[in-house]
Design an enzyme around this catalytic site. Structure first.
Site, PDB file in Angstrom:
ATOM      1  N   PRO A 152       0.827  -1.214   0.000  1.00  0.00           N
ATOM      2  CA  PRO A 152       0.000   0.000   0.000  1.00  0.00           C
ATOM      3  C   PRO A 152       0.861   1.264   0.000  1.00  0.00           C
ATOM      4  CG  PRO A 152      -0.856  -1.580   1.583  1.00  0.00           C
ATOM      5  CD  PRO A 152       0.419  -2.158   1.058  1.00  0.00           C
ATOM      6  N   SER A 156       5.848   2.622  -6.915  1.00  0.00           N
ATOM      7  CA  SER A 156       7.010   2.976  -7.731  1.00  0.00           C
ATOM      8  C   SER A 156       8.285   2.916  -6.916  1.00  0.00           C
ATOM      9  CB  SER A 156       6.830   4.383  -8.301  1.00  0.00           C
ATOM     10  OG  SER A 156       5.798   4.366  -9.269  1.00  0.00           O
ATOM     11  N   GLY A 253       9.788  -9.127 -16.952  1.00  0.00           N
ATOM     12  CA  GLY A 253       8.373  -8.840 -16.773  1.00  0.00           C
ATOM     13  C   GLY A 253       7.924  -7.700 -17.665  1.00  0.00           C
ATOM     14  N   HIS A 350     -14.731   2.240 -34.516  1.00  0.00           N
ATOM     15  CA  HIS A 350     -15.957   1.442 -34.497  1.00  0.00           C
ATOM     16  C   HIS A 350     -17.187   2.299 -34.240  1.00  0.00           C
ATOM     17  CE1 HIS A 350     -13.384  -2.106 -34.280  1.00  0.00           C
ATOM     18  NE2 HIS A 350     -14.452  -2.855 -34.399  1.00  0.00           N
ATOM     19  N   GLU A 375       4.301  -3.057 -13.502  1.00  0.00           N
ATOM     20  CA  GLU A 375       5.666  -3.438 -13.878  1.00  0.00           C
ATOM     21  C   GLU A 375       6.561  -2.208 -13.932  1.00  0.00           C
ATOM     22  OE1 GLU A 375       6.950  -6.451 -14.383  1.00  0.00           O
ATOM     23  OE2 GLU A 375       5.148  -7.662 -14.435  1.00  0.00           O
ATOM     24  N   ASN A 378       5.115   4.096 -16.447  1.00  0.00           N
ATOM     25  CA  ASN A 378       5.870   4.642 -17.567  1.00  0.00           C
ATOM     26  C   ASN A 378       6.679   5.869 -17.153  1.00  0.00           C
ATOM     27  OD1 ASN A 378       4.932   2.518 -19.010  1.00  0.00           O
ATOM     28  ND2 ASN A 378       3.765   3.714 -20.513  1.00  0.00           N
TER      29      ASN A 378
END
Lengths: 393, 264
Positions: A152, A156, A253, A350, A375, A378
C-alpha cells in the site's frame, strides 16, 4: 476535372491490405522454430481463449482449466530450464508467444506471464531443493503463482517496502501487507519480497477482491502477513540479494507485459480494418475515407515499431547486454503507450459500436490500460532511461 | 499390421482468410496471404499419430507436393508427431497445373517406394474442394479405399471403418494396404507442444524429391478459363398478392408465374 481511376485504386488497395495482413502476421524475421511456436500460440488463442474472453471479463472468471491446457503445451514455464519441467526457450521466443496469446485474452495472458516470471525466479535463484520442489508443479500449472512486491505504501518506490521477515530458528516470521497482487487468494505459491528484520501476530490472509476496469479474468487482492512463518529453506538466494533479484525479474516482466500490449494492438488493428471494410456511411465503406486510411496506416506503423523494439529488448536481455535494462524500459514505455493508443483509436473507428461490450475492442482497451501503470509506471521507465543516459560510464 | 503410414498434407490458404480474386481473373490472390495446413489433412495427421501412439503402426511419413513453402506444412506435421517428411518439389507452371490426378500419381509412386501399408489423406482440400485424390490414389494402386472416415480401427490386417455418407453412417471392413480419407468428425487435431516443436525440428529431416518422368505432371491438364467472384446478392422480389395481380394486368395476357415465398 479530376479523373479518378477506380480500378487502379482498388488494385492498390488489395495489395495494401495484403501487406497489412502479412505485417500483422508478425512472423517476418523469425526462425522456422519460432514460426511454429507462434502458430501454436495464435491457434490456442483463437480457439481456446478468444471465444471466452468476454465471459471471463464479465463474470470475473479465473480460467484455471484453460491455463492448465496452455501449460500442457509448455506455456507454464516458457523460459524455465527443462530439467525442472520448463520449455527452456529464449526471451524472444517468450515475447512472440505472449504477443500471440494476448490476441485471445490480454488479462489471462498477462497473468500467465506473471506466473512464468515467478517460476523463472525460483528456477534461476533457487537452490536444487527449491527448484525441484516448486518448479515442476508451476510449469504444469498444477500450482499457480503470485508475485508480491507492491505494498500500500510502496509502489514505484519499491525499495521502500516495509514487509518484514524476522529470523526465528529455521523460520522467518513475516509481517506486513502487499497490495494489488494478481491471482492473490486463488494461487498456491507466493513469491514475496520482504525486508529481513522485523516483528508481529498470525499467518497469511487476503484482502477483498478488487473490482477493476480490466484484467478481470484474474483476481487481485491484498496479501496480508501476520506473524506468518516461512521456512528458511524457502528463501531464494542470500539475505540482502532480494532487491537485485526483483529488479532482474522486472526486466523480463516488462518485456512480457509489453508483448501482451502488442497482441491486443495487433487484434485491434485487425478488428478496425475489418470494420472499416464493412461499415458504410455517406454511400461508401469507411475504408474509402482518407482520414481513416491515414489513421490505420499510423496505427500499423506504430504496431510494427513497437514489435521491433520489444524483440530487440528481448534479444538484449537474452544476451545479457549492458544496455538490457535501458532497452527493456524503453520497450515497455514505448509499446504500452503506443499500443494503448492503437487500441483506443480502433475503438473510435468502431463508432458507437466500439463502446458496447458486445464488441471485443473495448475489452482490449480496458485490459491494456493498466500496462502503462504496472511493472513500473511509464514515469519510472523514464527515470530508468534518463539515469542510464546521464550516468558517466 | 505394422509399418509405415504415408500422410498427405496440403498447403492451402488459411480457412479464416477472406479470399480475393485477382484483378485479371486468372485465379485468387495468394501472395502475402496467410497459408496453413488443410484442416482435413490435420485430421489425417492426428489419426496417423494416434495409431502410432497405440503402437499399431511404426512410422508416420508426411508428404507434401508443392513449392518451397510446402516445407512449412511438413514442419507442422512433424511438430504434431510425424516421424519424417517428404517434400516433392513442384513449382512454377507445374504447380499451377498440379491437381488431384498428378498428386495421386505421385502418392502412388511414393507408396510403392516407401512400402507403405496405409495412406491417410484429408477427404478434400478447402481450396479446390475436389475430393478426388484419395479415390484416384487407391485406383492407381488397386488398393481398397475408405473415404469420409469418421471412425477408424485396425483389426489384425483389416481395417474397420465408419463412413459418413448421405444416408447416414456406413460400416465397412477393408483389407490393407488401403487408402483412407479423413472426414471432420474423425478426431480433434492436437496442438503441437513447445517441446515437440523443438524436438521435431532438431531431429527430423525432410527429404526433397523431384518428380521424375514416371510421375509425369504434363498429363491431363485441365485448362482454366476464368476465375470470378460470385455475384453480389440481389434483393428478392415479393411475388405475393397485389404484385401478382399487377404483373398479369400489365401484360394483358396471363403469364406463367411461379409463386415463391419470401426471397431473402
Amino acid at each position: 476535372i479530376i479523373l479518378y481511376d477506380i480500378r487502379c485504386f482498388s488494385v492498390r488497395a488489395v495489395s495494401v491490405f495484403n501487406v497489412l495482413r502479412s505485417l500483422s502476421a508478425a512472423s517476418h524475421g523469425l526462425t522456422d522454430e519460432q514460426k511454429e511456436f507462434q502458430k501454436v500460440a495464435f491457434d490456442f488463442a483463437a480457439n481456446e481463449m478468444a471465444p471466452h474472453m468476454a465471459e471471463w471479463d464479465q463474470k470475473e472468471i479465473f480460467p484455471v482449466e484453460t491455463m492448465r491446457k496452455a501449460a500442457q503445451l509448455g506455456f507454464g514455464g516458457i523460459y524455465v530450464q527443462p530439467d525442472v519441467g520448463g520449455s527452456g526457450l529464449s526471451r524472444l521466443d517468450t515475447s512472440i508467444i505472449f504477443e500471440a496469446l494476448s490476441t485471445g485474452c490480454v488479462s489471462t495472458t498477462a497473468y500467465i506471464s506473471i506466473h512464468n516470471m515467478c517460476a523463472w525466479m525460483i528456477d534461476s535463484y533457487g537452490n536444487k531443493e527449491q527448484r525441484e520442489k516448486f518448479c515442476p508443479d508451476l510449469c504444469s500449472m498444477e500450482k499457480f503463482a503470485s508475485y508480491c512486491l507492491t505494498e500500500p505504501g510502496s509502489g514505484s518506490d519499491a525499495a521502500s517496502l516495509l514487509t518484514s521477515a524476522q529470523r526465528k530458528g529455521d523460520h522467518y516470521i513475516l509481517n506486513g501487507s502487499k497490495a494489488f497482487i494478481s491471482g492473490g487468494g486463488d494461487t498456491d505459491v507466493y513469491v514475496v519480497m520482504c525486508r529481513t528484520g522485523g516483528k508481529g501476530p498470525k499467518g497469511i490472509s487476503f484482502g477483498k477482491k478488487e473490482k477493476k476496469v480490466g484484467w478481470n479474468s484474474q483476481p487481485t487482492r491484498a496479501v496480508i502477513f501476520e506473524d506468518c512463518a516461512v521456512p528458511v529453506a524457502n528463501r531464494l538466494g542470500e539475505e540482502g540479494q532480494g532487491f537485485n533479484i526483483a529488479m532482474k525479474g522486472l526486466n523480463g516482466g516488462r518485456i512480457n507485459i509489453a508483448s501482451c500490449s502488442l497482441g491486443a494492438a495487433h487484434a485491434s488493428v485487425q478488428l478496425a480494418r475489418d470494420h472499416l471494410l464493412v461499415r458504410k456511411q455517406f454511400g461508401e465503406t469507411l475504408s474509402n475515407n482518407q482520414f481513416l486510411q491515414f489513421k490505420l496506416a499510423e496505427m500499423a506503423t506504430k504496431l510494427v515499431a513497437s514489435r521491433l523494439l520489444i524483440r530487440e529488448a528481448a534479444q538484449a536481455l537474452q544476451e545479457d547486454r549492458p544496455d538490457a535494462v535501458a532497452i527493456c524500459s524503453m520497450a515497455k514505455l514505448f509499446a504500452t503507450d503506443e499500443c494503448f493508443n492503437i487500441c483506443n483509436q480502433a475503438l473510435q473507428m468502431h463508432g458507437g459500436y466500439g463502446y458496447l461490450k458486445d464488441y471485443a475492442v473495448q475489452q482490449f482497451v480496458r485490459d491494456i490500460r493498466v500496462h502503462q501503470i504496472l511493472e513500473g509506471t511509464n514515469e519510472v521507465m523514464r527515470m530508468i532511461i534518463s539515469r542510464n543516459l546521464l550516468s558517466e560510464s | 499390421m505394422s509399418g509405415r503410414v504415408l500422410v498427405g498434407v496440403k498447403r492451402v490458404i488459411d480457412y479464416a482468410v477472406k479470399i480475393r480474386v485477382k484483378p485479371d481473373n486468372t485465379g485468387v490472390v495468394t501472395d502475402g496471404v496467410k497459408h496453413s495446413m488443410n484442416p482435413f489433412c490435420e485430421i489425417a495427421v492426428e489419426e496417423a499419430v494416434k495409431l502410432k501412439e497405440k503402437k499399431l503402426i511404426k512410422e508416420v511419413v508426411a508428404v507434401s507436393c508443392g513449392p518451397q513453402q510446402s516445407q512449412e506444412t511438413i514442419r507442422t506435421a512433424l511438430a504434431m508427431g510425424a516421424d519424417r517428411g517428404i517434400h516433392v518439389d513442384v513449382s512454377g507452371k507445374d504447380y499451377e497445373n498440379l491437381g488431384p490426378l498428378q498428386v495421386s500419381k505421385i502418392l502412388a509412386a511414393l507408396a510403392k517406394q516407401e512400402d507403405a501399408q496405409l495412406i491417410l489423406l484429408g477427404k478434400q482440400a478447402i481450396d479446390d474442394d475436389c475430393n478426388q485424390t484419395g479415390q484416384m490414389t487407391a485406383a492407381l494402386l488397386d488398393w481398397p479405399q475408405g473415404t469420409f472416415a469418421s471412425e477408424v480401427s485396425l483389426e489384425g490386417d483389416k481395417i474397420n471403418l465408419v463412413r459418413e455418407i448421405d444416408g447416414g453412417l456406413e460400416h465397412i471392413k477393408i483389407n490393407t494396404p488401403a487408402v483412407i480419407t479423413a472426414d471432420l468428425r474423425l478426431n480433434t487435431p492436437r496442438y503441437a507442444t513447445l517441446p515437440n516443436i523443438m524436438d521435431s525440428l532438431m531431429n527430423n529431416e525432410t527429404e526433397l524429391h523431384k518428380p521424375n518422368h514416371r510421375t509425369s505432371l504434363c498429363v491431363g491438364l485441365i485448362p482454366l478459363f476464368e476465375t470470378v467472384a460470385p455475384e453480389d446478392m440481389q434483393g428478392g422480389t415479393d411475388r405475393s398478392g397485389a404484385m401478382l395481380r399487377h404483373t398479369v394486368l400489365q401484360s394483358g395476357k396471363p403469364k406463367r408465374i411461379i409463386l415463391s415465398c419470401l426471397c431473402i
